[in-house]
Design a protein around this motif. Structure first.
Motif, short mmCIF file in Angstrom:
data_model
loop_
_atom_site.label_atom_id
_atom_site.label_comp_id
_atom_site.label_asym_id
_atom_site.label_seq_id
_atom_site.Cartn_x
_atom_site.Cartn_y
_atom_site.Cartn_z
N LYS A 195 -9.65 3.26 6.59
CA LYS A 195 -9.68 4.80 7.09
C LYS A 195 -8.13 5.05 7.54
O LYS A 195 -7.61 6.01 7.23
CB LYS A 195 -10.34 4.82 8.26
CG LYS A 195 -10.35 6.09 8.92
CD LYS A 195 -11.45 6.35 10.24
CE LYS A 195 -11.26 7.33 10.77
NZ LYS A 195 -12.50 7.46 12.25
N TYR A 196 -7.51 3.84 8.19
CA TYR A 196 -6.18 4.05 8.75
C TYR A 196 -5.26 4.31 7.38
O TYR A 196 -4.24 4.97 7.49
CB TYR A 196 -5.71 2.64 9.25
CG TYR A 196 -4.31 2.80 10.15
CD1 TYR A 196 -4.26 3.09 11.38
CD2 TYR A 196 -3.24 2.37 9.46
CE1 TYR A 196 -3.09 3.41 12.03
CE2 TYR A 196 -2.05 2.44 10.12
CZ TYR A 196 -1.71 2.76 11.25
OH TYR A 196 -0.72 2.84 11.91
N ILE A 197 -5.51 3.50 6.54
CA ILE A 197 -4.50 3.77 5.40
C ILE A 197 -4.55 4.92 4.72
O ILE A 197 -3.66 5.58 4.16
CB ILE A 197 -4.74 2.54 4.39
CG1 ILE A 197 -4.21 1.13 4.79
CG2 ILE A 197 -4.23 2.77 2.78
CD1 ILE A 197 -4.83 0.01 4.05
N LYS A 198 -5.75 5.52 4.58
CA LYS A 198 -6.13 6.61 3.89
C LYS A 198 -5.28 7.92 4.59
O LYS A 198 -4.76 8.86 4.04
CB LYS A 198 -7.73 7.17 3.84
CG LYS A 198 -7.79 8.18 2.87
CD LYS A 198 -9.40 8.46 2.94
CE LYS A 198 -9.85 9.79 1.97
NZ LYS A 198 -11.11 9.78 1.93
N ILE A 199 -5.43 7.90 5.87
CA ILE A 199 -4.74 8.88 6.58
C ILE A 199 -3.25 8.93 6.74
O ILE A 199 -2.66 9.48 6.47
CB ILE A 199 -5.07 8.75 8.29
CG1 ILE A 199 -6.56 9.05 8.39
CG2 ILE A 199 -4.34 9.70 9.03
CD1 ILE A 199 -7.36 8.88 9.71
N GLN A 200 -2.74 7.50 6.71
CA GLN A 200 -1.24 7.10 6.65
C GLN A 200 -0.77 7.85 5.28
O GLN A 200 0.40 8.27 5.13
CB GLN A 200 -1.05 5.53 6.68
CG GLN A 200 0.28 5.23 6.59
CD GLN A 200 0.70 3.62 6.65
OE1 GLN A 200 -0.27 3.02 6.03
NE2 GLN A 200 1.34 3.15 7.60
N LYS A 201 -1.47 7.50 4.21
CA LYS A 201 -1.06 8.25 2.94
C LYS A 201 -0.90 9.40 2.62
O LYS A 201 -0.21 10.14 2.32
CB LYS A 201 -2.07 7.50 1.71
CG LYS A 201 -1.67 8.01 0.22
CD LYS A 201 -2.56 7.44 -0.91
CE LYS A 201 -1.90 7.57 -2.11
NZ LYS A 201 -1.88 9.02 -2.40
N LEU A 202 -2.17 10.30 3.24
CA LEU A 202 -1.89 11.84 3.56
C LEU A 202 -0.68 12.32 4.11
O LEU A 202 -0.14 13.24 3.66
CB LEU A 202 -3.23 12.10 4.15
CG LEU A 202 -3.41 13.72 4.39
CD1 LEU A 202 -3.13 14.29 3.30
CD2 LEU A 202 -4.39 13.99 5.28
N LEU A 203 -0.65 11.79 5.09
CA LEU A 203 0.66 12.10 6.01
C LEU A 203 1.90 11.69 5.52
O LEU A 203 2.95 12.72 5.45
CB LEU A 203 0.61 11.49 7.51
CG LEU A 203 -0.50 11.61 8.43
CD1 LEU A 203 -0.57 11.09 9.63
CD2 LEU A 203 -0.71 13.03 8.70
N LYS A 204 1.98 10.79 4.64
CA LYS A 204 3.42 10.43 3.75
C LYS A 204 3.67 11.30 2.77
O LYS A 204 4.78 11.72 2.55
CB LYS A 204 3.10 9.18 2.96
CG LYS A 204 4.49 8.59 2.52
CD LYS A 204 4.35 7.08 2.03
CE LYS A 204 5.56 6.70 1.52
NZ LYS A 204 5.33 5.28 0.77
N ASP A 205 2.50 11.94 2.27
CA ASP A 205 2.48 12.93 1.16
C ASP A 205 2.86 14.31 1.64
O ASP A 205 3.28 15.28 0.94
CB ASP A 205 1.40 12.95 0.40
CG ASP A 205 0.90 11.72 -0.62
OD1 ASP A 205 1.92 10.86 -0.91
OD2 ASP A 205 -0.14 11.49 -0.82
N LEU A 206 3.02 14.70 2.85
CA LEU A 206 3.20 16.00 3.41
C LEU A 206 4.66 16.16 3.59
O LEU A 206 5.34 15.10 3.79
CB LEU A 206 2.65 15.96 4.81
CG LEU A 206 0.99 16.29 4.70
CD1 LEU A 206 0.47 16.22 5.92
CD2 LEU A 206 0.74 17.55 4.11
#
Length: 446
Positions: A195-206
C-alpha cells in the motif's frame, strides 16, 4: 354553439401513487428531501435503454394521506409507497442457444413497455436500482493558474487517483511564519508495504514534488494547496462535480483509490471480494454513493456509533467522536420482487411525488440504499367540460346550495350538484379520458 354560452373546462389526472417523505431524492445538486427540492433541480431517471439521465421536474406533488401504505423490503432495499404507485419494471430476456441443444438461456434484461402498480407486481418482476452512465471522457485535468504558476495539465487517470487518496488520507496547512503551503498524505511507514509503495509511486508520477517522512508524504506547492484547500477537513470533505460527472471507467479508478485510503476488503462467503468504505463526512458519504451509482455499483450505508478507544496511551471518549458512515459496495443493480417481504403499514401524514415529462421514474434512497421509483402523474388524463346554454352557473341552486367553488362544498354537496347538473335541460356536459399507455408513449405534455 352560441358565443355567449358559458363554458367551464376541467382537466385532471388519475394519480400514480406517492412516496412516504422519509425518502431522499438524488438531484444534480445532491441528495434532497422533498421539502428541499425546487423546480430548478434535475433528477436522475432510468431510461428505456438502461441508461441513467438527468431530467427536469415539471411539478412537485404533495398530498395528505391517511391509510395503509405498502412496504417491500429486504436487507438491500426498502420501498414504502401508496397502493397505486407505479414502477418501471425490468424483465428477463431469453434466447435459444443453438450450440447447446437449442436450450433457452438468459441474455439480459429489458424494460417492460407498460409500468406496473406495486399491488400488481409479480415474483418475476425486477425493479431497477442502478443503470448505465455515459459520463464525460477526459484526457486531462487542468489545475488553475495561481500567481506566476501557469495552469498545469495533468493526466486525468493520475488526477482522479490522487483525488481518491487525498480525500481519504490528505490534508493541507499553511505555516504563516515561513510562508509555507503544505499538502500531506498520511500513511505510516509501518503500514502494509504494498500500500505504501503504491501511494509513493502515484505521487512520484504527478508533476509535484512529494517527499516521504515517517507518517506519510509532504509537498510544498501553493498552486496545489490553493485548489485542495476547498475540500476542508475530514468532517466536511466532498467530491467535486467535475469528478462526479466523469465516465464509469474513470470513476472506478477514483473508487479504488479512495477505498485504498479509507476502506477495506475481504473475501465473502460466496468467495467474492467485498469492499467497504468509511468516512465521518456526511457530504463525502452522499457524494460517494452518487459516484458508486454512476460507476455501476449499488450500496448499503450504515452508521457506526462511536465507542471509547485508545490512541497509544490516550483515551478518546465516544462523546468527543463523530459517527462513522460505513458503506458496503454491491454489484446487484436490480431487486427481484419475489425476494422482497411485503406488508401494509398504517400511515397518516404527507406523501410526495414528482411530475416528469419523460421516463416516469426518479432515484430515491431510504434506510441507506436506493432504487428508481415511479412518478405519480404519469397516469390517465381525464378532461371534462360543462356548457351552460342560457344562464350563468352562479344562478343555479339546488337544495339551497349555490354553485360557486367546488372546493368550498362538502363531498355530499358535490354529489348532489353532480346529479342535478347531469339532468338539467340547460346544461350540456362531456368527459374525455386518455389512458396511461398512450401517455407513456407520447408523454404528458402532448
Amino acid at each position: 354553439m352560441n358565443k355567449n354560452n358559458k363554458i367551464i373546462v376541467g382537466i385532471d389526472e388519475a394519480g400514480r401513487g406517492c412516496e412516504r417523505p422519509d425518502a431522499e431524492v438524488l438531484t444534480n445538486n445532491g441528495w434532497k428531501s422533498y421539502f428541499e427540492i425546487s423546480l430548478k433541480d434535475k433528477v436522475l431517471s432510468y431510461a428505456d435503454n438502461g441508461y441513467m439521465k438527468w431530467q427536469k421536474i415539471d411539478k412537485i406533488i404533495e398530498n395528505d394521506f391517511n391509510g395503509n401504505l405498502i412496504e417491500l423490503k429486504n436487507r438491500g432495499i426498502d420501498i414504502v409507497v401508496t397502493h397505486d404507485h407505479y414502477f418501471t419494471i425490468l424483465r428477463r430476456v431469453f434466447k435459444r442457444d443453438k450450440k447447446d441443444n437449442n436450450r433457452l438461456k438468459m441474455i439480459g434484461y429489458k424494460t417492460r413497455e407498460e409500468r406496473r402498480a406495486i399491488s400488481e407486481l409479480t415474483d418475476n418482476d425486477f425493479i431497477p436500482r442502478g443503470g448505465k452512465w455515459r459520463g464525460i471522457n477526459k484526457c486531462f485535468f487542468k489545475l488553475p493558474k495561481v500567481d506566476k504558476n501557469e495552469e498545469k495539465v495533468i493526466d486525468i487517470q493520475l488526477w482522479v487517483a490522487f483525488m481518491g487518496i487525498f480525500l481519504s488520507e490528505g490534508s493541507v496547512s499553511y505555516e504563516k511564519k515561513k510562508g509555507a503551503y503544505k499538502i500531506y498524505i498520511s500513511q505510516n511507514i509501518s503500514s502494509p508495504k504494498d500500500k505504501y509503495i503504491k501511494i509513493q509511486k502515484l505521487l512520484k508520477d504527478l508533476p509535484f514534488k512529494f517527499s516521504g517522512f515517517k507518517d506519510g508524504f509532504r509537498c510544498l506547492n501553493k498552486q496545489l494547496y490553493v485548489y485542495l484547500k476547498q475540500f476542508g477537513n475530514c468532517y466536511n470533505k466532498f467530491i467535486p462535480k467535475n469528478i462526479k460527472g466523469l465516465s464509469p471507467e474513470l470513476l472506478n479508478i477514483f473508487i479504488s483509490w479512495i477505498i485504498l485510503g479509507d476502506g477495506s476488503s475481504y473475501v465473502g462467503e460466496n468467495r467474492k471480494e467485498v469492499y467497504m468504505y468509511y468516512t465521518v463526512s456526511n457530504k463525502l458519504k452522499d457524494d460517494f454513493e452518487e459516484v458508486l451509482l454512476k460507476a455501476g455499483w449499488t450500496y448499503h450505508t450504515n452508521i457506526r456509533e462511536p465507542k471509547d478507544r485508545w490512541i497509544g496511551k490516550r483515551l478518546i471518549k465516544k462523546e468527543n467522536q463523530a459517527p462513522c458512515f460505513e458503506t458496503r459496495l454491491r454489484r446487484n443493480n436490480k431487486a427481484v420482487v419475489k425476494h422482497l417481504h411485503k406488508k401494509e403499514i398504517f400511515y397518516k401524514g404527507k406523501v410526495f411525488c414528482l411530475q416528469l415529462s419523460k421516463y416516469n421514474n426518479f432515484y430515491v434512497r431510504r434506510d441507506g440504499t436506493g432504487y428508481f421509483t415511479g412518478n405519480s402523474l404519469g397516469g390517465p388524463v381525464v378532461a371534462s367540460a360543462v356548457c351552460f346554454t342560457s344562464v350563468s352557473p352562479n344562478r343555479f341552486k339546488t337544495n339551497g346550495i349555490t354553485i360557486t367553488d367546488s372546493k368550498k362544498m362538502s363531498p355530499r354537496q358535490r354529489e348532489e350538484v353532480f346529479e342535478f347538473l347531469k339532468i338539467h335541460p340547460k346544461v350540456e356536459w362531456g368527459i374525455g379520458r386518455v389512458s396511461e399507455k398512450i401517455i407513456d408513449k407520447i408523454n404528458i405534455l402532448e
